[in-house]
Design a protein around this motif. Structure first.
Motif, mmCIF file in Angstrom:
data_model
loop_
_atom_site.group_PDB
_atom_site.id
_atom_site.type_symbol
_atom_site.label_atom_id
_atom_site.label_comp_id
_atom_site.label_asym_id
_atom_site.label_seq_id
_atom_site.Cartn_x
_atom_site.Cartn_y
_atom_site.Cartn_z
ATOM 1 N N ARG B 123 103.164 -5.766 19.607
ATOM 2 C CA ARG B 123 103.763 -4.845 18.668
ATOM 3 C C ARG B 123 103.127 -3.676 18.733
ATOM 4 O O ARG B 123 103.920 -2.733 18.524
ATOM 5 N N LYS B 127 107.874 0.372 21.864
ATOM 6 C CA LYS B 127 108.640 1.450 21.057
ATOM 7 C C LYS B 127 109.708 0.378 20.248
ATOM 8 O O LYS B 127 109.804 0.543 19.058
ATOM 9 N N HIS B 128 109.915 -0.604 20.576
ATOM 10 C CA HIS B 128 110.616 -1.832 19.923
ATOM 11 C C HIS B 128 110.647 -3.130 20.640
ATOM 12 O O HIS B 128 110.212 -2.867 21.983
ATOM 13 N N SER B 129 110.792 -4.311 19.936
ATOM 14 C CA SER B 129 111.055 -5.412 20.623
ATOM 15 C C SER B 129 111.896 -6.133 20.188
ATOM 16 O O SER B 129 112.430 -6.007 18.751
ATOM 17 N N PHE B 130 112.591 -7.187 20.954
ATOM 18 C CA PHE B 130 113.491 -8.097 20.260
ATOM 19 C C PHE B 130 112.976 -9.499 20.570
ATOM 20 O O PHE B 130 112.566 -9.809 21.742
ATOM 21 N N LEU B 148 117.041 2.066 23.737
ATOM 22 C CA LEU B 148 115.967 2.503 23.021
ATOM 23 C C LEU B 148 114.825 3.180 23.845
ATOM 24 O O LEU B 148 114.185 3.938 23.611
ATOM 25 N N ARG B 153 112.180 9.922 22.147
ATOM 26 C CA ARG B 153 111.076 9.937 22.830
ATOM 27 C C ARG B 153 110.759 8.273 23.458
ATOM 28 O O ARG B 153 110.578 7.216 22.865
ATOM 29 N N ARG B 183 121.531 1.618 13.266
ATOM 30 C CA ARG B 183 121.832 2.603 12.053
ATOM 31 C C ARG B 183 120.743 3.128 11.743
ATOM 32 O O ARG B 183 120.717 4.240 11.397
ATOM 33 N N SER B 184 119.612 2.655 12.191
ATOM 34 C CA SER B 184 118.461 3.369 11.574
ATOM 35 C C SER B 184 117.695 4.376 12.962
ATOM 36 O O SER B 184 116.798 4.870 12.855
ATOM 37 N N TYR B 185 118.475 4.371 13.961
ATOM 38 C CA TYR B 185 117.932 5.119 15.248
ATOM 39 C C TYR B 185 118.679 6.131 15.612
ATOM 40 O O TYR B 185 119.903 5.808 16.287
ATOM 41 N N ASP B 306 109.501 14.139 18.984
ATOM 42 C CA ASP B 306 108.964 13.062 17.938
ATOM 43 C C ASP B 306 108.172 13.820 16.911
ATOM 44 O O ASP B 306 107.062 14.391 17.165
ATOM 45 N N PRO B 307 108.811 13.580 15.672
ATOM 46 C CA PRO B 307 108.189 14.415 14.500
ATOM 47 C C PRO B 307 106.790 14.019 14.301
ATOM 48 O O PRO B 307 106.118 14.798 13.793
ATOM 49 N N SER B 308 106.382 12.724 14.404
ATOM 50 C CA SER B 308 105.008 12.378 14.366
ATOM 51 C C SER B 308 103.941 12.811 14.990
ATOM 52 O O SER B 308 102.873 12.942 15.020
#
Lengths: 163, 574
Positions: B123, B127-130, B148, B153, B183-185, B306-308
């Motif tokens: 985790r 970047k993400h996991s499914f 993704l 990034r 929708r969130s990306y 990447d804003p962060s």
């Protein structure tokens, strides 16, 4: 400064652990955490209170926004907002103190929701400060157990956190 | 309508997605998928000898090609072996999709044989996991994974696939999803015009400007536009270790790379600059040294997708969130017909920089004499010359990595392949293997050391199976050089476990796999050995070179100091 961040989160397995994991992984701090489904079945709303200077809060919101499961978020403390928390408290209620507990409950506009010969269970809602004050007031009488939901909140006025 | 099992859907999806090669290792939970791969011949599977190597090989391919790498491993130990490679890709923002077998759904949570919660384990490093919940969602989830991994990034994406999701008997409709929406990306497609205008105005007014650009330029394919922008302005440019090659290093405006072991002139220029234009770089601690002393006189423009990454460690005066390529092009068009406000300042700035260049000349190492042991720096220079600077160069981690970065000059992006963020020993050889298999006509060199090489040397067997002709340059100093260097500097030369006793006879080891190994002990043996090493591009050659173990990497920033605080040699400090 203390901030209340409300997050609309995909109602997916593992989504919550990504949010919570982010805080520990990046050394951010969680004071309270509250999460439940919303009117839209695909979304949960999660509210977290956290402590930090502007730089830290900026990083927290940026990193949260980066999580794919985070659909939207708002830092409620940036504007006018309503903050509520619910608490259930079991207090000793014996002899003379039984009346004292009842009076304090009334002063705080709390409710007694369960009664035994020796214990009152009190329900109280308000902002975190009010709940803290109630605990302080009850401490000399004898608090047996406390269950707090953690803070939930919403913006005042027309501002909406939605899809 | 086409009905396919989950396993066949995976094989078919990989074909439709245009994946040519995947790197993996079979095991119980992945066997349905392996069977599906067996029954087709479009997607080639490269069998590695350790799952970590699969991730590094796919990663190397991704860095060289700009496309996502693909890995397939089984559950439990197969997946946990891949973790280091996933973290490596995550730290360097490399697009990668890792398909993990998992125990059957009904066994999850029961501590079944070879069960690991790999989504949980990975985790913080994906970047993400499914996790696949139903076979019918496989095409869409895989499309999301590739989307993704490669956009915004980039980064690694893990897909956890319980064995029952790939069962051959259960078939569902398969349609290749050409597009997916999350929708969130929504990664930004351009920067804020007002901010870009502000940045351009600052550039035109600057007296001592410097570009500081990173891996984001390589990732976004912005190398050409960056070069045009830097040429247009005539400013000096330094890159991060990850950004090497994104601006031609042999060009006069290049100050080479910056940071802990970066060039003297780059670190000095940063410290004295009045404007830093950072693009696709993240002000990493190996770049900034002590952030409270970082570049005291500079205003900072920071462009990143990447804003962060912006204002994370160093506050940006002009933050611009956007893809490097589009922001740079907008800067170029805003510059049209405009002039520098202080035209006289730039030549003065350049003469200061040329002064720094002259100051460090000849100080960083002393060349060896014929008959002596070689200096590692000389070996890198010689390899640079014999490959005419055109090889794909991978490295492991340590002194040899820094020497390779310092003395091999890159004029093109995607050629310098190194584990910058995580610093993973063992990365170089499998990464080189992954590149060579996908770019067989090119020369692929792996600079390694006897410490790093032993972490992934089992891949010699994979190279044998697939006829992979990488060139391994082993800068053998018989010690963990970078650890030893720090022990020399900070622990009064108490070399705690930094020396490698009982090294294998590399000649015999390489010979056991049927490859050619050459040994160089002295300066005058190098040229002939290099000629032989690079004679046949299809042949794996292991060149074992004894180099001087006392050598340190210089320049070296003084810990907790400013950018300008450097050691230039064992005796000289700025």
């Amino acid at each position: 400064m203390r901030h209340i961040i409300s997050i609309l989160l995909e109602n997916e397995p593992g989504a919550l652990s990504r949010v919570v994991g982010l805080f520990s992984q990046r050394n951010f701090n969680i004071e309270t955490l509250n999460v439940a489904p919303t009117e839209e079945p695909s979304l949960s709303r999660l509210t977290v209170t956290t402590e930090g200077d502007d730089r830290v809060i900026e990083q927290i919101t940026k990193h949260l926004n980066k999580l794919i499961d985070v659909v939207k978020l708002v830092d409620l403390t940036e504007g006018n907002h309503i903050e509520r928390e619910l608490m259930l408290v079991k207090v000793k209620a014996l002899g003379a103190s039984r009346d004292e507990v009842k009076r304090t409950v009334d002063i705080f506009r709390a409710q007694i929701v369960d009664v035994t010969p020796s214990v009152y269970t009190v329900q109280i809602t308000g902002d975190a400060g009010k709940l803290d004050a109630f605990i302080q007031a009850m401490a000399p009488i004898g608090i047996l157990e406390v269950a707090r939901t953690g803070v939930s909140g919403i913006s005042r006025g027309d501002k909406i956190l939605g899809l | 309508m086409e009905l396919l099992s989950g396993a066949d859907m995976i094989a078919r999806f990989l074909q439709d997605e245009g994946v040519e090669r995947i790197y993996g290792y079979p095991g119980g939970a992945a066997l349905h998928i392996y069977d599906a791969l067996f029954r087709q011949d479009k997607v080639k599977h490269i069998l590695v000898r350790h799952e970590q190597a699969a991730t590094h090989a796919a990663d190397g391919y991704a860095r060289a090609s700009g496309k996502p790498g693909t890995v397939l491993v089984t559950s439990g130990p197969g997946a946990t072996n891949a973790v280091t490679g996933i973290a490596t890709a995550y730290m360097d923002s490399i697009p990668m999709v890792v398909l993990c077998g998992q125990v059957a759904s009904h066994l999850i949570g029961e501590d079944a044989f070879q069960e690991t919660d790999i989504v949980g384990v990975t985790r913080p490093i994906v970047k993400h996991s499914f996790a696949i919940k139903h076979p019918s969602e496989i095409p869409e989830v895989l499309k999301k994974a590739y989307y993704l991994a490669a956009t915004g990034r980039p980064g690694p994406v893990v897909v956890d696939i319980p064995k029952d999701m790939t069962a051959p008997t259960e078939r569902y409709e398969y349609v290749y999803p050409k597009k997916v929406k999350i929708r969130s990306y929504n990664p930004v497609t351009r920067g804020h015009s007002g901010q870009i205008k502000k940045a351009v105005d600052m550039m035109l007014k600057a007296r001592r400007p410097v570009f500081y650009t990173g891996g984001g330029i390589v990732t976004s394919g912005a190398s050409e536009s960056l070069t045009a922008l830097v040429k247009r302005l005539g400013f000096p440019i330094t890159t991060t270790l990850m950004g090497i090659g994104s601006y031609p290093q042999t060009d006069g405006q290049s100050l080479s790379w910056l940071g802990m072991h970066g060039s003297y002139e780059a670190n000095m220029a940063m410290h004295h600059a009045d404007l830093i234009i950072a693009i696709g770089a993240r002000f990493d601690d190996r770049v900034t040294n002590n952030t409270s002393k970082f570049c005291p006189t500079a205003k900072i423009v920071h462009v990143d997708i990447d804003p962060s990454s912006i204002s994370k460690t160093v506050r940006a005066d002009v933050p611009i969130v956007g893809p490097a390529d589009s922001v740079i092009n907008e800067m170029i068009s805003l510059l049209q017909g405009r002039e520098m406000a202080n035209a006289e300042a730039l030549p003065e700035w350049w003469s200061t920089i040329d002064g720094w260049r002259a100051e460090r000349e000849g100080k960083l190492y002393e060349p060896s004499q014929p008959g002596e042991r070689l200096k590692p720096q000389e070996v890198v220079e010689a390899v640079y010359h014999i490959t005419r600077g055109e090889a794909y160069v991978t490295t492991d981690v340590g002194q040899h990595q820094m020497f390779a970065a310092q003395y091999y000059k890159f004029d093109k992006p995607n050629r310098w392949i190194t584990s910058g963020g995580l610093g993973t020993m063992g990365f170089g050889f499998p990464a080189a293997m992954g590149i060579k298999q996908n770019f067989p006509d090119d020369v692929v060199v792996c600079f390694t050391g006897e410490g790093s090489f032993q972490m992934m040397m089992q891949e010699l067997s994979t190279c044998k199976q697939f006829g992979t002709g990488v060139k391994i340059i082993n800068l053998n100093n018989g010690t963990l050089g970078m650890v030893r260097q720090w022990q020399d500097l900070n622990y009064k030369s108490r070399h705690a476990h930094s020396y490698v006793e009982s090294l294998p006879d590399f000649q015999k080891l390489i010979d056991a796999y049927g490859f050619t190994a050459l040994k160089v002990e002295r300066h005058d043996e190098l040229d002939a050995a290099l000629e032989r090493t690079f004679a046949d591009n299809d042949e794996l050659v292991f060149l074992d070179i004894d180099v001087d173990p006392r050598e340190h990497v210089y320049p070296m920033q003084v810990p907790l100091g400013a950018m300008r605080d450097m050691l230039l040699s064992k005796t000289e400090r700025t």
